[in-house]
Design an enzyme around this catalytic site. Structure first.
Site, mmCIF file in Angstrom:
data_model
loop_
_atom_site.group_PDB
_atom_site.id
_atom_site.type_symbol
_atom_site.label_atom_id
_atom_site.label_comp_id
_atom_site.label_asym_id
_atom_site.label_seq_id
_atom_site.Cartn_x
_atom_site.Cartn_y
_atom_site.Cartn_z
ATOM 1 C CE LYS A 111 43.545 -71.777 57.297
ATOM 2 N NZ LYS A 111 42.453 -70.850 57.943
ATOM 3 C CE LYS A 198 36.341 -73.975 53.427
ATOM 4 N NZ LYS A 198 35.735 -72.898 54.602
ATOM 5 C CE LYS A 201 35.286 -65.073 54.509
ATOM 6 N NZ LYS A 201 35.778 -65.957 55.702
HETATM 7 N N1 AQP Z 1 32.930 -73.438 50.510
HETATM 8 C C1 AQP Z 1 31.778 -73.124 51.503
HETATM 9 N N2 AQP Z 1 30.886 -73.647 51.134
HETATM 10 C C2 AQP Z 1 29.694 -73.715 52.115
HETATM 11 N N3 AQP Z 1 29.948 -72.877 53.254
HETATM 12 C C3 AQP Z 1 31.148 -72.400 53.399
HETATM 13 N N4 AQP Z 1 31.411 -71.408 54.346
HETATM 14 C C4 AQP Z 1 32.746 -70.944 54.111
HETATM 15 N N5 AQP Z 1 32.993 -71.572 53.067
HETATM 16 C C5 AQP Z 1 32.078 -72.390 52.451
HETATM 17 C C6 AQP Z 1 30.745 -71.265 55.615
HETATM 18 O O1 AQP Z 1 30.636 -69.853 55.810
HETATM 19 C C7 AQP Z 1 30.584 -69.534 57.196
HETATM 20 C C8 AQP Z 1 31.647 -68.541 57.649
HETATM 21 O O2 AQP Z 1 32.849 -69.096 57.503
HETATM 22 P P1 AQP Z 1 34.089 -68.220 58.140
HETATM 23 O O3 AQP Z 1 34.444 -67.040 57.134
HETATM 24 O O4 AQP Z 1 33.885 -68.119 59.326
HETATM 25 O O5 AQP Z 1 35.341 -69.295 57.995
HETATM 26 P P2 AQP Z 1 35.706 -70.220 56.630
HETATM 27 O O6 AQP Z 1 34.795 -71.459 56.807
HETATM 28 O O7 AQP Z 1 37.135 -70.592 57.093
HETATM 29 O O8 AQP Z 1 35.453 -69.536 55.257
HETATM 30 P P3 AQP Z 1 36.470 -69.141 54.342
HETATM 31 O O9 AQP Z 1 35.824 -68.575 53.247
HETATM 32 O O10 AQP Z 1 36.896 -70.524 53.769
HETATM 33 O O11 AQP Z 1 37.637 -68.283 55.033
HETATM 34 P P4 AQP Z 1 38.936 -68.241 54.983
HETATM 35 O O12 AQP Z 1 39.547 -68.377 53.549
HETATM 36 O O13 AQP Z 1 39.260 -66.983 55.799
HETATM 37 O O14 AQP Z 1 39.627 -69.531 55.707
HETATM 38 C C9 AQP Z 1 30.897 -70.818 57.915
HETATM 39 O O15 AQP Z 1 29.280 -71.183 58.380
HETATM 40 C C10 AQP Z 1 31.241 -71.837 56.993
HETATM 41 O O16 AQP Z 1 30.822 -73.091 57.080
#
Ligand code: AQP
Length: 334
Positions: A111, A198, A201
């Site tokens: 980031k 990955k 969201k």
């Molecule tokens: N693509 C993924 N596949 C499997 N597991 C995933 N997780 C997130 N994306 C995937 C798991 O979801 C949990 C919560 O994640 P988070 O919201 O705390 O943070 P993150 O990993 O940064 O998720 P995002 O969706 O990618 O959020 P943003 O876009 O806001 O950065 C964790 O257990 C994560 O492993």
């Protein structure tokens, strides 16, 4: 009984990646462990958030936790910022973590490379200690997360070892050492548009993810336009065929059918048939969740559950925080 802590950021509407990698596991785990499932809103503000949307996303994520089957009688469900011990512990942890350790975190590197060091908040660098705090405050033995969080768990383990060594008494465990628990299938769900990154969201391209609140026709369209390859052969080969392999993993996680079984079931069939069956499987999974989600959002039940969850979480978290303060000599009273 062993204890589990895990959380999701209310930084958008959860995707099926969050469901498969995290929430789906939570539902199974609540029957076997003492579980704390958190809406980690303090993590979400490491990047700018719209205040009105953030509030909606916090309640929305809580409603989704319940809608997928988390039971407040079995698990403690709460909002991070409503338990002030998290922010307090994070400070103590930062003071016992080096800048070098934090700069090595790949999420920070990615980031900050994208936006430059002056374009990201200091919180983006120091949020892993907040995550360490989330885990240790509840004496968690196990942390179920997706593959992307492995590095943060390693940081947590290093911190616990160092803190216990520095401040612990002989033969007395000050902080509990946690283990990481990665989903067997679907630990890393990839973007539908770029299957080498990955699914997230907060992706600016909404076609890359399936949100848990997407309507059936949106789900069908997104899966239909998912990037695959030109061979038309359904096989699991993440290196050479990342697109179809990702769809196979999603299909398997959503239906419980092993990947090998799906591969033989679709032998000789084209991507079109495969994608439309996958879309129906995702719709069948999400439709009942969405109905329950809407009921919960409109009810008082949701706020009552979150109030109770925060009360229960505070009791445990404050005890650990006091133990940390005593160990390092902060304040006057034990
Ligand atoms: N693509 C993924 N596949 C499997 N597991 C995933 N997780 C997130 N994306 C995937 C798991 O979801 C949990 C919560 O994640 P988070 O919201 O705390 O943070 P993150 O990993 O940064 O998720 P995002 O969706 O990618 O959020 P943003 O876009 O806001 O950065 C964790 O257990 C994560 O492993």
């Amino acid at each position: 009984m062993e204890t589990i802590f895990s959380g999701i950021q209310p930084s958008g509407i959860p995707t099926i990646g969050n469901y498969i990698g995290a929430m789906k596991q939570f539902v199974d785990l609540q029957n076997q462990y003492d579980c704390y499932f958190c809406i980690v809103d303090e993590h979400a503000i490491t990047v700018p958030q719209d205040p009105i949307k953030l509030r909606q996303q916090i309640r929305g994520l809580a409603a989704l936790y319940l809608a997928v089957g988390l039971d407040p009688k079995k698990a403690t469900i709460f909002i991070q910022s409503e338990v002030s011990a998290h922010a307090e512990a994070a400070w103590i942890i930062q003071c016992n973590t080096t800048i070098g350790e934090l700069e090595r975190m790949t999420q920070f590197k990615d980031k900050s490379q994208k936006n430059g060091r002056t374009g990201v908040s200091a919180g983006l660098l120091t949020y892993p200690p907040l995550m360490v705090g989330d885990i240790i405050l509840y004496n968690a033995n196990l942390v179920p997360v997706g593959d992307d969080q492995k590095q943060h768990l390693e940081l947590t383990r290093d911190f616990v070892e160092r803190f216990n060594k520095r401040y612990g008494q002989k033969n007395q465990e000050l902080l509990v050492m946690p283990e990481v628990k990665i989903a067997e299938q679907g630990g890393r769900v990839m973007s539908l548009q770029d299957p080498t990154s990955k699914m997230s969201k907060s992706d600016t391209n909404a076609k890359g993810f399936i949100s848990m609140l997407d309507e059936p026709n949106v789900i069908r369209k997104k899966i239909k336009s998912a990037v695959t390859d030109s061979t038309g052969i359904i096989e699991y080969d993440p290196e050479n065929k990342p697109g179809i392999s990702n769809l196979l993993s999603i299909f398997s996680a959503v239906t419980g059918r092993p990947v090998a079984e799906l591969v033989s079931a679709y032998e000789g069939k084209g991507y079109g048939d495969f994608k439309s069956d996958l879309a129906e499987a995702v719709v069948d999974l999400l439709e009942p969740i969405q109905i329950r989600y809407n009921e919960l959002l409109a009810s008082d039940e949701l706020d009552e559950i979150l109030d109770e969850g925060a009360d229960k979480a505070r009791l445990v978290a404050n005890k650990t925080l006091q133990r940390m303060k005593n160990a390092i000599g902060l304040g006057r009273k034990s």
